[in-house]
Design a protein around this motif. Structure first.
Motif, mmCIF file in Angstrom:
data_model
loop_
_atom_site.group_PDB
_atom_site.id
_atom_site.type_symbol
_atom_site.label_atom_id
_atom_site.label_comp_id
_atom_site.label_asym_id
_atom_site.label_seq_id
_atom_site.Cartn_x
_atom_site.Cartn_y
_atom_site.Cartn_z
ATOM 1 N N LEU A 1 -21.067 37.556 -25.649
ATOM 2 C CA LEU A 1 -20.624 38.909 -25.350
ATOM 3 C C LEU A 1 -21.647 39.588 -24.463
ATOM 4 O O LEU A 1 -22.841 39.333 -24.552
ATOM 5 N N GLY A 2 -21.162 40.453 -23.628
ATOM 6 C CA GLY A 2 -22.061 41.184 -22.748
ATOM 7 C C GLY A 2 -21.664 42.633 -22.697
ATOM 8 O O GLY A 2 -20.649 43.032 -23.250
ATOM 9 N N SER B 1 -17.713 39.669 -20.943
ATOM 10 C CA SER B 1 -18.202 38.547 -21.747
ATOM 11 C C SER B 1 -18.107 37.267 -20.962
ATOM 12 O O SER B 1 -17.496 37.215 -19.898
ATOM 13 N N GLU C 1 -13.074 35.769 -17.940
ATOM 14 C CA GLU C 1 -11.824 35.863 -18.694
ATOM 15 C C GLU C 1 -10.990 34.653 -18.373
ATOM 16 O O GLU C 1 -11.091 34.123 -17.275
ATOM 17 N N VAL D 1 -13.871 33.342 -38.641
ATOM 18 C CA VAL D 1 -14.621 33.422 -37.391
ATOM 19 C C VAL D 1 -13.657 33.168 -36.263
ATOM 20 O O VAL D 1 -12.702 32.444 -36.431
ATOM 21 N N GLY D 2 -13.947 33.684 -35.148
ATOM 22 C CA GLY D 2 -13.204 33.206 -33.994
ATOM 23 C C GLY D 2 -12.361 34.270 -33.359
ATOM 24 O O GLY D 2 -12.236 35.387 -33.826
ATOM 25 N N LEU D 3 -11.785 33.875 -32.273
ATOM 26 C CA LEU D 3 -10.988 34.793 -31.492
ATOM 27 C C LEU D 3 -9.546 34.725 -31.966
ATOM 28 O O LEU D 3 -9.150 33.800 -32.650
ATOM 29 N N LYS E 1 -18.364 31.903 -26.878
ATOM 30 C CA LYS E 1 -18.238 33.116 -26.094
ATOM 31 C C LYS E 1 -19.507 33.922 -26.278
ATOM 32 O O LYS E 1 -19.967 34.141 -27.394
ATOM 33 N N GLU F 1 -5.863 34.706 -27.703
ATOM 34 C CA GLU F 1 -6.960 34.430 -26.779
ATOM 35 C C GLU F 1 -7.317 32.951 -26.811
ATOM 36 O O GLU F 1 -7.670 32.371 -25.781
ATOM 37 N N TRP G 1 -23.960 37.634 -29.254
ATOM 38 C CA TRP G 1 -24.621 38.301 -28.153
ATOM 39 C C TRP G 1 -25.668 37.436 -27.474
ATOM 40 O O TRP G 1 -26.247 37.829 -26.493
ATOM 41 N N ILE H 1 -20.175 32.551 -31.129
ATOM 42 C CA ILE H 1 -19.590 33.779 -30.587
ATOM 43 C C ILE H 1 -20.554 34.891 -30.951
ATOM 44 O O ILE H 1 -20.682 35.254 -32.114
#
Lengths: 247, 724
Positions: B356-357, B361, B440, B323-325, B354, B329, B655, B653
């Motif tokens: 998300l969009g 995001s 960001e 999982v994860g970025l 985070k 980042e 939506w 992380i």
């Protein structure tokens, strides 16, 4: 993502939070190489991962020379041993549309679905409850197929079509320029084109037959959005009907 | 070009009305400025002069503005469109003034002073004007921006300043009309023509007309036909291909394409890359160590405890879990959090996750301010809301008075809005932590407002993707009270309450809670770290969900963590005197809502469709000794928690939406309210039809007739009786 460039692609696609742990990554690289050798595929792509309750499915696809030909799909539970999945048919789609809920993670699991079926017994017509068993494998196949049809996207110019028919990877493709990458029209659905023949002659006149032989993303509803990924400026396209699919 | 002294003229707006939409607003402003200006033409000059000067630099000089011709050839002027230069309307405005009888004696002089410019035409020009052809000239001048310097030279008043113009606007001998000689492609986009003063020769005037028409810019872009043809012809003349006529179309196309895709110079920067450059610039600031005067002292200070968590370690563990970025980042997030801690008075800080969009995001940081720090903003907000309520109250009272005066009392609606549930105090319940978001790492952190119970209740009913802009409206049914920032905050609150878990025993209740009895059903809402926690083996964590507990308060259906009776009267309501009304309506009994108490284990969570709401995994089955226990939420896809030894962490992380096996169906609109109670006084009676009326009449007559007969009979009887 291509087996060869797996690590790089994973880094770039990490914006959505899904990633692979180092052990999975390592085992993927190794096993995909072996798959490619055993099944004699031209390219092996790591398609992704479907989460299940007990275990997760890791899916890979193998392509032959012709990129648009139907792909072979393989799945694995531990990224080492891969099994081939049967190709998807429309019946499967209909059958599995009734199943809801999460995948269990056990490929031999069978979903039970009771249906009312009319049974003709002589002159009498009565309804009987029939329990239909649907295998999880079938469901897996149809879901993968649906996602592919809806969401797999390829930039314009990455593939080209030869006059004989087969579609090849374009080795001179260097990527899209920044202004092109922002436009939806520079991305295509990576599947048999459906809307292409509906275009007017005027529109077709603008197309380049060797490059524009797939459906563009422009006219999709709901509209796909492209947004900037990480700092390097790679563009990601989260496909709305399947929010976890990113290109 | 001579600008006739601008004079406020009612006819001035006319030519401007003929302008096409290409005239920029700036020009219209100028136009507006000039007419109301001083009636004295002299004073307007400076303004013109300025404008002229500015355009002067842009304009190129041309030759051969010939005299005005007679009216006949002027009709095409109607078709002339705007030029890109600014003088267009100036010319139009000014010419009417010529009609007002500019002393013709002025005319010849400036021309001579202007030098090198043909004079006689102007003289006749003015005469023609005075013959009442002012309109014509309006149009003429509107067509040509450039005659300014020359005409301006006409008037002695402007002489002093305009000498400069005319000098600089030396339209030399008007050579061949070959545009290639005058223009280079790079200049084409920016300039329009400067033409000399027209002389009264019809042919030349026609040429000017034609040129003006060609200079009309296209609707789609800034390119005019003239410029494009110039380009094309230049190209052809330079390249000299064989048989140019046959390849004319493709040449045309390439010329147009090249116009919009300029070949980049190797010496020039690529403007397309500016986006990424900006981003890099912003992020560079993150990497610079704050403060000057580096020394050993600074290092020591920094090594001591800082509120910034060890993101890299967390990221490492989450990576084990899949999982994860990316680590890149994650590091940027770490540096961005460090910046946040420096900017705000923060006691504890955590990377929440985070969201998300669609277009962008959100990186969310969960912080706790130091004591007393955040009160300032809260008070301001409260004052605003209180002020608003007071004015609303006044409005209501006034409204009621007015209504009483009306003779026909409008029936008051019986619907009363449901009582507003007060939001929770800061640092408690749903508002226990403050949240900062940014799109960001490198962008400034924005603070999210506290969440109100109404927002949580509404957020439960809708499902909308985030767009990535905090001020975007949330359009939904039922209408969400707030914009995206509020919706985001509400979702964050729900996710935190549902998915923040910790291994059993990490947190424990404090032992100083003396008033546990009073709170009773409400349950405790504070906890503290257990210093004696020794960690649970990873295998046990994975096997049983009972080893994990929620350490966030559950949100009640009301939208708060602690229940509040909405029918309790607050002080304000009593002041407004609504108490009587409420008493009359009767107090509704509301049940207190109870949620699971703090620190309940996960095994007691409700199931979704017969599946457990949590999934546990070992991060690596090949090396169980070193793997991490990972718990994944099935209810909120994207919520993960890991634990190993004494360390654990939560992250989200995703939506920002809950999982539902069915597709989302928005709630239907409510039933239509009754407007008024139906009753006989309101019901419309239908008028009787003709037949009914006749029937009634007949019946009445019949009744009357029978009554008469009876009377007659009675009379007869009486008579008979009488007879007898």
């Amino acid at each position: 993502m291509d087996a060869e460039s797996l690590l790089l692609s994973l880094e770039l696609a990490s914006g959505s939070g899904q990633g692979l742990s180092p052990d999975r990554r390592a085992s993927l690289l190794t096993s995909l190489m072996l798959v490619k050798r055993d099944y004699r595929y031209d390219r092996v792509l790591f398609w992704g991962r479907i989460l299940g309750l007990v275990a997760d499915y890791y899916i890979a696809q193998g392509l032959s020379e012709d990129q648009l030909a139907p792909r072979k799909t393989l799945y694995s539970l531990n990224c080492m041993e891969w099994s081939l999945l049967p190709p998807a048919t429309d019946e499967m789609m209909v059958q599995t549309s009734v199943v809801k809920g999460r995948f269990t993670g056990d490929p031999s699991h069978e979903y039970e679905h009771t249906e009312l079926q009319k049974v003709n017994d002589g002159e009498k017509v009565f309804e009987e409850e029939v329990v239909v068993q649907i295998k999880e494998e079938t469901r897996l196949v149809s879901i993968i197929d649906q996602i592919d049809k809806a969401v797999s996207v390829i930039p314009r110019g990455a593939l080209f079509k030869t006059p004989f028919g087969p579609v090849h990877v374009n080795r001179t493709f260097e990527g899209l320029s920044l202004s092109q990458a922002k436009k939806l029209s520079s991305y295509f659905h990576f599947r048999e084109p459906v809307e292409l023949k509906n275009k007017t002659l005027l529109e077709k006149a603008d197309l380049d037959p060797s490059l524009d032989f797939l459906d563009s993303l422009e006219h999709d509803i709901p509209k796909a959005e492209i947004h900037r990924g990480s700092i390097q400026g790679n563009w990601q396209d989260p496909a709305l009907p399947w929010p976890a699919a990113m290109t | 070009m001579g600008d006739p002294p601008p004079a406020p003229d009612p006819s001035a707006p006319q030519p401007s009305s003929r302008r096409s939409s290409q005239v920029s607003e700036q020009r219209s402003q100028e136009r507006a400025q000039l007419p109301p200006a001083v009636p004295d033409g002299v004073q307007q000059m400076p303004l013109d002069a300025q404008v002229l000067r500015s355009s002067q630099e842009i304009l190129e000089s041309q030759a051969n503005l010939q005299s005005w011709s007679q009216g006949a050839s002027l009709s095409p002027y109607e078709q002339l469109a705007m030029f890109q230069a600014e003088e267009a309307q100036l010319g139009g405005m000014e010419y009417p003034s010529l009609n007002t009888g500019f002393p013709s004696e002025f005319l010849p002089q400036p021309y001579l002073d202007g030098g090198g410019i043909q004079v006689p035409g102007n003289a006749s020009l003015m005469q023609q004007l005075q013959h009442g052809r002012g309109n014509v000239f309006q149009e003429l001048e509107s067509a040509y921006q450039e005659p300014r310097p020359d005409l301006l030279g006409q008037f002695s008043m402007y002489q002093r300043e305009d000498l400069q113009f005319s000098a600089s606007a030396q339209h030399g001998p008007y050579m061949s009309d070959d545009p290639a000689l005058q223009f280079s492609p790079s200049e084409l986009g920016f300039m329009s023509f400067s033409m000399q003063v027209p002389e009264p020769e019809p042919r030349e005037l026609a040429v000017q007309n034609a040129k003006a028409y060609l200079l009309q810019t296209s609707v789609n872009c800034n390119l005019s036909l003239y410029e494009h043809l110039v380009n094309l012809l230049t190209k052809i003349l330079n390249q000299r291909p064989e048989d140019p006529l046959s390849i004319l179309e493709s040449l045309n196309r390439t010329a147009q394409w090249e116009w919009f895709h300029p070949k980049l110079d190797t010496l020039r920067d690529d403007p397309e890359m500016q986006l990424t450059y900006e981003m890099a610039e912003r992020q560079k600031a993150l990497f610079v160590r704050g403060g000057s005067g580096e020394g050993e002292q600074d290092m020591e200070e920094e090594v001591t405890e800082t509120a910034v968590p060890n993101i890299m370690e967390t990221a490492f563990y989450f990576e084990q879990a899949g999982v994860g970025l990316s680590s890149d980042e994650s590091f940027r997030i770490f540096v961005a959090l460090k910046q946040l801690v420096e900017q705000q008075p923060i006691r504890t800080c955590r990377f929440w996750g985070k969201i998300l969009g669609l277009s962008g995001s959100y990186l969310v940081a969960e912080v706790e301010f130091r004591e007393g720090e955040e009160e300032v903003e809260e008070e301001e907000v409260e004052e605003l809301t209180e002020g608003g309520e007071a004015t609303e109250a006044h409005g209501e009272e006034e409204g009621e008075e007015d209504e009483e005066k009306v003779t026909d009392v409008i029936p008051k609606p019986t619907w009363k809005p449901p009582p507003v549930i007060p939001k929770e105090e800061s640092r408690s319940g749903t508002n226990k932590f403050l949240y900062f978001v940014c799109n960001e790492p490198g962008r400034p952190w924005t603070r999210l407002p506290h969440v109100t119970p109404a927002q949580i209740v509404h957020a439960r009913k809708i499902k909308k993707f985030f767009t990535g802009r905090l001020d975007a409206p949330v359009i939904s049914y039922p209408p969400f009270p707030g914009n995206e920032a509020n919706y985001l905050r509400a979702q964050i609150a729900r996710i935190s309450a549902a998915t923040h878990i910790s291994p059993l025993g990490f947190y424990q209740f404090g032992e100083e809670e003396g008033d546990e009895e009073e709170e009773g059903r409400a349950g405790r809402d504070t906890y503290e770290e257990n210093a004696d926690f020794e960690g649970i083996p990873v295998l046990e964590l994975v096997d049983s969900l009972a080893n994990w507990v929620h350490h966030r308060q559950h949100i009640l259906p009301q939208g708060r963590c602690t229940w509040v009776n909405p029918l309790q009267k607050t002080e304000e309501e009593e002041e407004l005197g609504e108490e009587e009304e409420k008493a009359d309506e009767g107090v509704e009994e509301v049940e207190q809502e109870i949620g699971p108490p703090l620190l309940t284990p996960l095994s007691e969570d409700a199931e979704i469709l017969h599946t457990s709401p949590w999934t546990t995994r070992l991060s690596c089955s090949l090396c169980p000794q070193y793997s991490v226990a990972v718990v994944r939420s099935n209810l909120w896809p994207g919520a993960y928690a890991y634990a190993i030894g004494k360390k654990f962490e939560n992250i989200y992380i995703g939506w920002g939406h809950k999982y539902s096996p069915e597709n989302f169906n928005p709630s239907l609109p409510g039933p239509i309210q009754h407007e008024y109670p139906s009753g006989p006084e309101i019901m419309e009676m239908s008028d009787p039809t003709v037949e009914e009326e006749q029937a009634l009449k007949a019946a009445q007559e019949h009744a009357l007739a029978t009554a008469e007969e009876e009377e007659e009979e009675e009379d007869e009887d009486e008579d008979e009786d009488a007879d007898d």
